[in-house]
Structure formats: C-alpha cells, structure tokens
Design a protein around this motif. Structure first.
Motif, mmCIF file in Angstrom:
data_model
loop_
_atom_site.group_PDB
_atom_site.id
_atom_site.type_symbol
_atom_site.label_atom_id
_atom_site.label_comp_id
_atom_site.label_asym_id
_atom_site.label_seq_id
_atom_site.Cartn_x
_atom_site.Cartn_y
_atom_site.Cartn_z
ATOM 1 N N LEU A 73 15.076 36.407 -26.631
ATOM 2 C CA LEU A 73 14.564 35.724 -25.463
ATOM 3 C C LEU A 73 15.446 36.012 -24.019
ATOM 4 O O LEU A 73 16.441 36.355 -24.420
ATOM 5 C CB LEU A 73 14.516 34.262 -25.552
ATOM 6 N N GLY A 74 15.053 35.873 -23.004
ATOM 7 C CA GLY A 74 15.822 36.029 -21.848
ATOM 8 C C GLY A 74 16.587 37.385 -21.852
ATOM 9 O O GLY A 74 15.973 38.439 -22.124
ATOM 10 N N ASP A 75 17.763 37.417 -21.128
ATOM 11 C CA ASP A 75 18.498 38.654 -21.273
ATOM 12 C C ASP A 75 18.698 39.448 -22.447
ATOM 13 O O ASP A 75 18.871 40.523 -22.219
ATOM 14 C CB ASP A 75 19.941 38.524 -20.647
ATOM 15 N N ALA A 76 18.551 38.858 -23.672
ATOM 16 C CA ALA A 76 18.383 39.536 -24.755
ATOM 17 C C ALA A 76 17.245 40.681 -24.949
ATOM 18 O O ALA A 76 17.421 41.664 -25.420
ATOM 19 C CB ALA A 76 18.469 38.754 -25.941
ATOM 20 N N GLY A 77 16.231 40.153 -24.301
ATOM 21 C CA GLY A 77 15.030 40.967 -24.117
ATOM 22 C C GLY A 77 14.761 41.965 -23.059
ATOM 23 O O GLY A 77 14.396 43.052 -23.066
ATOM 24 N N LEU A 78 15.024 41.220 -21.879
ATOM 25 C CA LEU A 78 14.966 41.828 -20.375
ATOM 26 C C LEU A 78 16.208 41.653 -19.576
ATOM 27 O O LEU A 78 16.327 40.427 -19.284
ATOM 28 C CB LEU A 78 13.812 41.224 -19.858
ATOM 29 N N ASP A 79 16.864 42.416 -19.814
ATOM 30 C CA ASP A 79 18.312 42.457 -18.931
ATOM 31 C C ASP A 79 18.422 43.110 -17.707
ATOM 32 O O ASP A 79 18.102 44.292 -17.687
ATOM 33 C CB ASP A 79 19.448 42.728 -19.942
ATOM 34 N N VAL A 80 18.307 42.253 -16.624
ATOM 35 C CA VAL A 80 18.242 42.863 -15.238
ATOM 36 C C VAL A 80 19.157 42.538 -14.396
ATOM 37 O O VAL A 80 20.150 41.519 -14.705
ATOM 38 C CB VAL A 80 16.912 42.569 -14.450
ATOM 39 N N ASP A 81 19.749 43.350 -13.586
ATOM 40 C CA ASP A 81 20.870 43.047 -12.483
ATOM 41 C C ASP A 81 20.732 41.633 -12.173
ATOM 42 O O ASP A 81 19.930 41.150 -11.735
ATOM 43 C CB ASP A 81 20.523 43.817 -11.388
ATOM 44 N N PRO A 82 21.754 40.681 -12.335
ATOM 45 C CA PRO A 82 22.024 39.489 -11.648
ATOM 46 C C PRO A 82 21.760 38.984 -10.324
ATOM 47 O O PRO A 82 21.639 38.153 -9.920
ATOM 48 C CB PRO A 82 23.460 39.041 -12.123
ATOM 49 N N LEU A 83 21.827 40.490 -9.391
ATOM 50 C CA LEU A 83 21.168 40.311 -8.137
ATOM 51 C C LEU A 83 20.079 39.457 -7.890
ATOM 52 O O LEU A 83 19.843 38.707 -7.008
ATOM 53 C CB LEU A 83 21.348 41.674 -7.832
ATOM 54 N N ALA A 84 19.166 39.540 -8.891
ATOM 55 C CA ALA A 84 17.722 38.820 -8.888
ATOM 56 C C ALA A 84 18.001 37.415 -9.173
ATOM 57 O O ALA A 84 16.939 36.707 -9.154
ATOM 58 C CB ALA A 84 16.684 39.695 -9.660
ATOM 59 N N ALA A 85 18.737 36.937 -9.948
ATOM 60 C CA ALA A 85 18.977 35.803 -10.314
ATOM 61 C C ALA A 85 17.731 35.086 -11.100
ATOM 62 O O ALA A 85 17.399 34.153 -10.973
ATOM 63 C CB ALA A 85 19.394 34.777 -9.095
ATOM 64 N N ARG A 111 2.359 39.071 -24.011
ATOM 65 C CA ARG A 111 2.331 38.057 -23.093
ATOM 66 C C ARG A 111 3.537 37.979 -22.121
ATOM 67 O O ARG A 111 3.511 37.915 -21.107
ATOM 68 C CB ARG A 111 2.276 36.543 -23.901
ATOM 69 N N ARG A 112 4.675 38.368 -22.967
ATOM 70 C CA ARG A 112 6.111 38.413 -22.051
ATOM 71 C C ARG A 112 5.827 39.630 -21.095
ATOM 72 O O ARG A 112 6.123 39.299 -19.883
ATOM 73 C CB ARG A 112 7.285 38.605 -22.661
ATOM 74 N N ASP A 113 5.460 40.599 -21.486
ATOM 75 C CA ASP A 113 5.401 42.012 -20.563
ATOM 76 C C ASP A 113 4.483 41.511 -19.735
ATOM 77 O O ASP A 113 4.533 42.004 -18.415
ATOM 78 C CB ASP A 113 5.115 43.086 -21.476
ATOM 79 N N GLU A 114 3.211 40.982 -19.905
ATOM 80 C CA GLU A 114 2.096 40.760 -18.898
ATOM 81 C C GLU A 114 2.964 39.680 -17.650
ATOM 82 O O GLU A 114 2.469 39.912 -16.614
ATOM 83 C CB GLU A 114 0.911 39.903 -19.522
ATOM 84 N N ARG A 115 3.620 38.811 -18.226
ATOM 85 C CA ARG A 115 4.079 37.819 -17.227
ATOM 86 C C ARG A 115 5.530 38.428 -16.416
ATOM 87 O O ARG A 115 5.462 38.211 -15.249
ATOM 88 C CB ARG A 115 4.601 36.687 -18.047
ATOM 89 N N LEU A 126 7.213 41.740 -16.960
ATOM 90 C CA LEU A 126 7.664 43.411 -16.906
ATOM 91 C C LEU A 126 7.417 43.995 -15.439
ATOM 92 O O LEU A 126 8.327 44.489 -15.122
ATOM 93 C CB LEU A 126 6.768 44.232 -17.801
ATOM 94 N N GLU A 127 6.391 43.622 -14.681
ATOM 95 C CA GLU A 127 6.270 44.007 -13.313
ATOM 96 C C GLU A 127 7.620 43.762 -12.497
ATOM 97 O O GLU A 127 8.205 44.511 -11.640
ATOM 98 C CB GLU A 127 5.220 43.387 -12.691
ATOM 99 N N ASN A 128 8.202 42.290 -12.642
ATOM 100 C CA ASN A 128 9.240 41.710 -11.901
ATOM 101 C C ASN A 128 10.465 42.488 -12.401
ATOM 102 O O ASN A 128 11.520 42.980 -11.579
ATOM 103 C CB ASN A 128 9.249 40.350 -11.997
ATOM 104 N N PHE A 129 10.525 42.833 -13.849
ATOM 105 C CA PHE A 129 11.536 43.701 -14.235
ATOM 106 C C PHE A 129 11.765 44.917 -13.754
ATOM 107 O O PHE A 129 12.932 45.203 -13.094
ATOM 108 C CB PHE A 129 11.498 43.765 -15.872
ATOM 109 N N LYS A 130 10.676 45.470 -13.664
ATOM 110 C CA LYS A 130 10.575 47.023 -13.049
ATOM 111 C C LYS A 130 11.135 47.062 -11.425
ATOM 112 O O LYS A 130 11.889 47.684 -11.052
ATOM 113 C CB LYS A 130 9.349 47.506 -13.062
ATOM 114 N N PHE A 131 10.613 46.071 -10.772
ATOM 115 C CA PHE A 131 10.949 45.879 -9.511
ATOM 116 C C PHE A 131 12.393 45.750 -9.189
ATOM 117 O O PHE A 131 12.901 46.328 -8.345
ATOM 118 C CB PHE A 131 9.996 44.726 -8.758
ATOM 119 N N PHE A 132 13.231 44.655 -9.811
ATOM 120 C CA PHE A 132 14.279 44.302 -9.668
ATOM 121 C C PHE A 132 15.222 45.395 -10.344
ATOM 122 O O PHE A 132 16.306 45.487 -9.930
ATOM 123 C CB PHE A 132 14.801 43.015 -10.366
#
Length: 172
Positions: free
Chosen positions: A41-53, A90-94, A96-102
């Motif tokens: 869950l969380g950063d363990a699965g989608l770890d994105v720059d903390p810039l996005a908070a 379902r996680r990716d649907e919700r 993944l687009e934000n993950f890619k953008f950030f």
C-alpha cells in the motif's frame, strides 16, 4: 530565506543542530502490489517524489480499495493472487495517471521557457490555476488538463518524455 524580513530574523537567531538530510534522486517507483501473502500500500506500491505530497492520500485510497477487495475475498475464502489482482486494477485506475504526471513533473529538473510561460498563465487564468490545484488535490485528472493521450502509454515510455506538452500560445 533572506528575502523575507520575518524569515531573516528567525534565521539570524538560529543555528544548525545537525546535518540537513535529503532523499536525493528519486526513482518514482511503480511496483506490482500483489505478492504471496502480501499487498503493498501507499509508497510501497507507488513511490512518487514527495513534491506532490500524495503519499498519505494514496495510502488511504489504496487501503480503502484493499478493504473492499478483501471483503469480497473473505466472503469466498479466496485470497489467491488472481482474486487479489482486482486491487491492482482498481488502484491503477484510480492513481496511475496521477503517478505518471507527478513522476514526469519531478523528473524535470529545469523548466524550459514554454513551461515557465505556462506557469505564468496559470497565475493569471483562474481556470488553469484551479485545474493545477485540482491535480494536486486529486479532484482533477491530469488528462483533463493536458489531454488523455499523454497518460495512456506504459510507464517505461515516461522516463524520457518531457512533461507538460501544452499550447502556451492559447489566450486565457
């Protein structure tokens, strides 16, 4: 910090008590969240720059999705990888687009003139400002602002692409 009088006063009376630590270069890591006996869950699965908070919000969203999926799994007593794969979908649907953008946003170390002009337009145009704030608050999808084609490709395609292809010549 010296440009603001209030901060300058605070800083002049302050002294460092330890080394400043940073996270360094960020990988913006996507992981398959389903393993035998484990769901990330969380950063363990989608770890994105903390810039996005976004870390805490994404963890809560992931947990909510997982709770729903586990509820179905417990009813059928099926905790197989296949049954849990609904979580990934379902996680990716919700998210993944934000993950890619950030990920793109954080990988751009220096903004070019076009991007700087876009930022200036955002300051002047309330709709653009609202859309960008909405992306940070996850009430607006990045594809609603920049077009859906940018967010349809596999993640590997994003590592070399410059973020934010937009037309800065459009008038506000």
């Amino acid at each position: 910090l010296d440009s603001k009088e209030e901060l300058r006063e605070i800083m002049s009376r302050s002294k460092p008590i330890s080394r400043i630590w940073g996270r360094g270069n960020l990988d913006n890591t996507y992981r398959d969240p389903i393993c035998d006996g484990l769901v990330l869950l969380g950063d363990a699965g989608l770890d994105v720059d903390p810039l996005a908070a976004q870390g805490t919000a994404w963890a809560f969203i992931s947990a909510e999705i997982l709770a729903d999926v586990l509820g179905k799994c417990f009813k059928t007593t099926d905790l197989s990888r296949e049954a849990l794969s609904e979580f990934t979908k379902r996680r990716d649907e919700r998210l993944l687009e934000n993950f890619k953008f950030f990920s793109l946003w954080s990988l751009t170390k220096k903004r070019n003139e076009e991007e700087q002009q876009f930022a200036l337009r955002c300051i002047k145009d309330r709709n653009l400002s609202s859309d960008l704030a909405g992306m940070w608050h996850m009430t607006v999808k990045p594809s609603a602002v920049f077009g859906s084609a940018r967010f349809e490709g596999p993640i590997a395609d994003w590592t070399t692409e410059t973020p934010l292809n937009y037309d800065v010549s459009a008038t506000a």
